[in-house]
Design an enzyme around this catalytic site. Structure first.
Site, PDB file in Angstrom:
ATOM      1  N   SER A  28      -0.440   4.495  -3.616  1.00 27.22           N
ATOM      2  CA  SER A  28       0.699   3.592  -3.687  1.00 27.22           C
ATOM      3  C   SER A  28       1.973   4.327  -3.270  1.00 27.22           C
ATOM      4  O   SER A  28       2.016   4.924  -2.193  1.00 27.22           O
ATOM      5  CB  SER A  28       0.777   3.036  -5.119  1.00 27.22           C
ATOM      6  OG  SER A  28       1.696   1.999  -5.201  1.00 27.22           O
ATOM      7  N   TYR A  29       3.002   4.334  -4.120  1.00 22.92           N
ATOM      8  CA  TYR A  29       4.215   5.070  -3.743  1.00 22.92           C
ATOM      9  C   TYR A  29       3.944   6.576  -3.667  1.00 22.92           C
ATOM     10  O   TYR A  29       4.755   7.331  -3.135  1.00 22.92           O
ATOM     11  CB  TYR A  29       5.371   4.763  -4.704  1.00 22.92           C
ATOM     12  CG  TYR A  29       6.717   5.128  -4.097  1.00 22.92           C
ATOM     13  CD1 TYR A  29       7.329   4.276  -3.190  1.00 22.92           C
ATOM     14  CD2 TYR A  29       7.333   6.347  -4.386  1.00 22.92           C
ATOM     15  CE1 TYR A  29       8.528   4.625  -2.592  1.00 22.92           C
ATOM     16  CE2 TYR A  29       8.538   6.695  -3.798  1.00 22.92           C
ATOM     17  CZ  TYR A  29       9.132   5.824  -2.899  1.00 22.92           C
ATOM     18  OH  TYR A  29      10.309   6.166  -2.296  1.00 22.92           O
ATOM     19  N   GLY A  56       4.729   3.794  -8.003  1.00 19.18           N
ATOM     20  CA  GLY A  56       5.733   2.951  -8.645  1.00 19.18           C
ATOM     21  C   GLY A  56       6.822   2.605  -7.651  1.00 19.18           C
ATOM     22  O   GLY A  56       6.689   1.630  -6.952  1.00 19.18           O
ATOM     23  N   HIS A  73      -5.922  -2.153  -4.746  1.00 16.11           N
ATOM     24  CA  HIS A  73      -4.942  -1.072  -4.687  1.00 16.11           C
ATOM     25  C   HIS A  73      -5.421   0.166  -5.459  1.00 16.11           C
ATOM     26  O   HIS A  73      -5.297   1.283  -4.981  1.00 16.11           O
ATOM     27  CB  HIS A  73      -3.658  -1.628  -5.308  1.00 16.11           C
ATOM     28  CG  HIS A  73      -2.420  -0.835  -5.047  1.00 16.11           C
ATOM     29  ND1 HIS A  73      -1.863  -0.715  -3.806  1.00 16.11           N
ATOM     30  CD2 HIS A  73      -1.604  -0.150  -5.900  1.00 16.11           C
ATOM     31  CE1 HIS A  73      -0.743   0.019  -3.895  1.00 16.11           C
ATOM     32  NE2 HIS A  73      -0.581   0.369  -5.148  1.00 16.11           N
ATOM     33  N   ASP A 103      -6.407  -5.146  -1.207  1.00 18.21           N
ATOM     34  CA  ASP A 103      -5.015  -5.004  -1.666  1.00 18.21           C
ATOM     35  C   ASP A 103      -4.085  -5.609  -0.637  1.00 18.21           C
ATOM     36  O   ASP A 103      -4.196  -5.324   0.554  1.00 18.21           O
ATOM     37  CB  ASP A 103      -4.713  -3.512  -1.832  1.00 18.21           C
ATOM     38  CG  ASP A 103      -3.252  -3.218  -2.144  1.00 18.21           C
ATOM     39  OD1 ASP A 103      -2.585  -4.070  -2.760  1.00 18.21           O
ATOM     40  OD2 ASP A 103      -2.785  -2.117  -1.779  1.00 18.21           O
TER      41      ASP A 103
END
Lengths: 498, 498
Positions: free
Chosen positions: B232-233, B135, B469, B415
């Protein structure tokens, strides 16, 4: 001298993987051709800065020997070419199909085979479109018609056909031409005499003669809006044939062939730019490592001055068993029992279809229904000893644009062999001012179909998102939307439709 | 001063498209965060060459206040957390599921929610794996568990579940943690007191406390081989949590948490490299034009010295309605009647699944079955006012490699947001010698699953071909093969299996 021998041996080893391929599919054919041409260029390269290649397509008078009107009596007739039904075709076929031969050289017995499908919807109001696959040496019947944009696909039984609902004859009356002589069902009965000049020039001239004679057989298409489409090495065939038509129209007044535009997908345009775009595409898509790429950058200029170190650097990577014509597509695998299966599933696409098509077109009943020479051993691609083609067709394309022809190039963006990157380099070489910048275009189902940019003179370059080399195979819907726009002479929708 | 106001206004206009998004899906969340961070960096940038950021994760003593063993009595029990059955789950569920809360701060009432699935096959012999979505602010339950690698997917009725046969609990016992507090079902009851330090530091510390306490609730997992995975984060969360565990193990002797490795997909690693990789990826995949790219190259250095011109150049393109997290995937469209449908078909992938998941997790029966706070308005992502995170986690990762941890990064190569290009730049920054060069790896069905390169110390970087992603959503089989190899501590197969 010893160095030359050592070099040649190493070259054979390095090229081995592609040159020894036994299955001469379109997927192999162009790669083989490009590699062979590169090797030839390399061994024959000028010691210093040799003279620049002159444009062999710049002189109109060189075509003045070609016939403008064919003299009767004409061989063959539309009625004789009519296909009653293709074996295994689905019920309710609502359009007419024709196929047969047109003699393009009596002297050398060169006979070109065509397959023609009319539009099911109001054919007389629709344009005429000629489709040319590349290779050089690959069949427009086996690829274009049976695997890409034709009305049928061969089922995996190799015997029956199913409808392709995104066939291009929804929008045009389409001729698939097996070109040049020697490809597919086309042949030259006196082959030994004329192998030395198998190349771009004769291919274009023969195709021109074909068109002249075909229009005598189908006179209702004379003067009809006419377009030439194709892909891959068709990047040579299409603009060259357009050039011949343009010259001949100029030489002889009233246009007999009403050429309106050309539409070429993943075109092979320029030897050097294509090579550069190929490796750059693979690097940018994670197929080459940063290290291989660094080696290429350090050693290659993508010009005639490139030497052995560049050759080694560009062959230093291991691409794995992927389809270089769509780096994300499933591949066709052969089992121990000789059967074929797809490695994985992609809606509407079967990587093994070449095998079913070959089975189908070698069925004698099918050959008879098609009016082809019975007992032809049909194959998708043929090695032609092709030996004439300019380093770049960019000058040819530029002249067509200047002449006011509607010229569209499109790129399936998952193809490495004639990559979007390579085509961009060649588009840049056209050196045309941009009139509408790169923007997404949409299909009716609200997908981004790709991106499109327009240039002065109407020259248009579009991408087709998520498509490989054979755009209508991978993205049939998007391809059809783009064709529609091309034929309408307007850009595809720039917004999600409401 | 007038310039600053004009600038701020323009900034708001330029960022408008992403900042005004109402649907806080993971697809929007990270992009919003990156844009906001870039804007903040830009307005606060040092006038000259400011001091370099010091690595806030380099000092072990800074963690010495964290508890090493939790003092009893412990709240909660394994038995109480056992899920009898999830509403709408398919028959014959052959593994145990647990979920509930672990208090990570009594003072501020921070309660982290987890969902734990054991392996159906010999769970006691299998490792323990913690999964963290990014996020920052997105749910590991809604994304990781329900859309990617968990045992179930929510069906389009929003009420029933179906099995995901490529679930990662085939290979490990998997904890999905909703982290930090405020995400999904996790909460902080006394939120006003502690919003100022919502960021990487507290996220890692809370996750560490969670693990300590969770292991008291599930004591049979103490000392079990333990891995942290995420995406991701999670590129921040995972190496940072690993750092805390490593420091705490060092500070207090015998490892209570037997951390063996980390496995992070499409990680967000470095603000500048990510920005550079993002635009470069889009250009290389035909989304940006050559002209936009030329503007970026002329104006951007991807360092703190970048000014307004770079900002304008990077926002000069129109990407269209594509999923930037998989530039080739179908998208979810909303009809006039409020229903959702996929723009096109991709086997096994439904771009609208977020909507069904949200419906499912807001069903009170489901919340009760999960032991979540009833009447939580669950959403996939939450805006946390996140304000602490280093510019780069590369130094943190480098220390973990040097410490002997098994560190694997992987990249779905479709991605753009945390692109393979960006990750390559950060991998280069690790400055490790290559031990095994970039080569294809294969899945059991003979597909090239991707490419892989290994470095001194065992650090491994792999790509997953044809994935976006959310790698396990787009390429579930390939993701599982890669996880298998990671857990076995060996590279995935380098050849087509025989």
């Amino acid at each position: 001298m010893r160095n030359t021998i050592a070099f040649s041996l190493t070259l054979v080893v390095l090229l081995g993987a592609s040159l020894t391929a036994t299955d001469a599919s379109q997927e192999e054919q162009l790669r083989k051709f490009i590699e062979a041409k590169a090797a030839k260029r390399f061994t024959n390269r000028p010691s210093a800065n040799g003279p620049e290649e002159t444009d062999p397509w710049a002189d109109p008078s060189s075509f003045s020997d070609l016939p403008t009107r064919c003299q009767g009596p004409f061989e063959g007739s539309k009625a004789a070419d009519k296909i009653v039904a293709l074996p295994g075709q689905p019920p309710r076929v609502n359009f007419d199909q024709y196929s047969g031969y047109v003699t393009v050289s009596k002297e050398f017995g060169r006979e070109l085979f065509y397959y023609f499908v009319e539009s099911p919807y109001d054919a007389p109001s629709k344009p005429l479109l000629l489709w040319l696959n590349g290779g050089p040496g690959c069949s427009s019947l086996g690829y274009g018609a049976m695997k890409e944009l034709g009305p049928f696909r061969v089922n995996l039984d190799g015997k029956t056909l199913s409808r392709n609902k995104h066939a291009w004859n929804n929008l045009a009356n389409v001729i698939f031409l097996e070109s040049p002589a020697g490809v597919g069902f086309s042949y030259a009965s006196n082959n030994s005499n004329n192998n030395n000049n198998v190349g771009d020039r004769r291919t274009a001239e023969d195709a021109f003669v074909f068109l002249q004679k075909w229009l005598e057989r189908f006179p209702e298409y004379k003067g009809r809006d006419f377009y030439i489409a194709g892909e891959s090495y068709g990047g040579h065939y299409v603009p060259q044939l357009a050039t011949v038509i343009k010259f001949m129209n100029e030489l002889h007044g009233t246009p007999f062939i009403n050429l309106r535009g050309i539409f070429v997908g993943n075109p092979y345009l320029d030897d050097y730019k294509n090579g550069k775009g190929f490796v750059e595409f693979l690097w940018n898509h994670g197929v080459f490592s940063d290290e291989v790429w660094a080696g290429i950058l350090a050693n290659c200029t993508f010009s005639p001055s490139d030497d052995w170190q560049c050759f080694v650097a560009t062959h230093a990577s291991q691409k794995g068993n992927i389809d270089l014509y769509n780096i994300y597509a499933p591949i066709c695998l052969q089992s121990y029992y000789g059967t074929y299966h797809s490695s994985s599933y992609l809606a509407g696409y079967d990587p093994c279809i070449d095998h079913y098509t070959e089975t189908y077109l070698n069925n004698l009943e099918v050959q008879a229904a098609l009016h082809a020479r019975i007992n032809t051993s049909w194959s998708g691609c043929t090695d032609l000893g092709y030996n004439d083609g300019p380093v770049s067709v960019v000058p040819t394309i530029k002249k067509l644009v200047e002449h006011g022809l509607s010229v569209w190039l499109y790129s399936g963006d998952m193809d490495s062999v004639c990559s979007i990157t390579a085509t961009r380099y060649s588009v840049k070489d056209l050196n045309l001012p941009i009139t509408k910048p790169w923007d997404p275009w949409y299909t009716p189902d609200s997908e981004v179909g790709g991106y499109v940019q327009q240039y002065e003179g109407g020259f248009t370059f579009a991408s087709v998102r998520g498509a490989g080399h054979l755009v209508p195979s991978y993205q049939p819907k998007r391809a059809l939307v783009l064709l529609y726009s091309f034929l309408k002479g307007m850009l595809p929708p720039a917004d999600i439709p409401n």
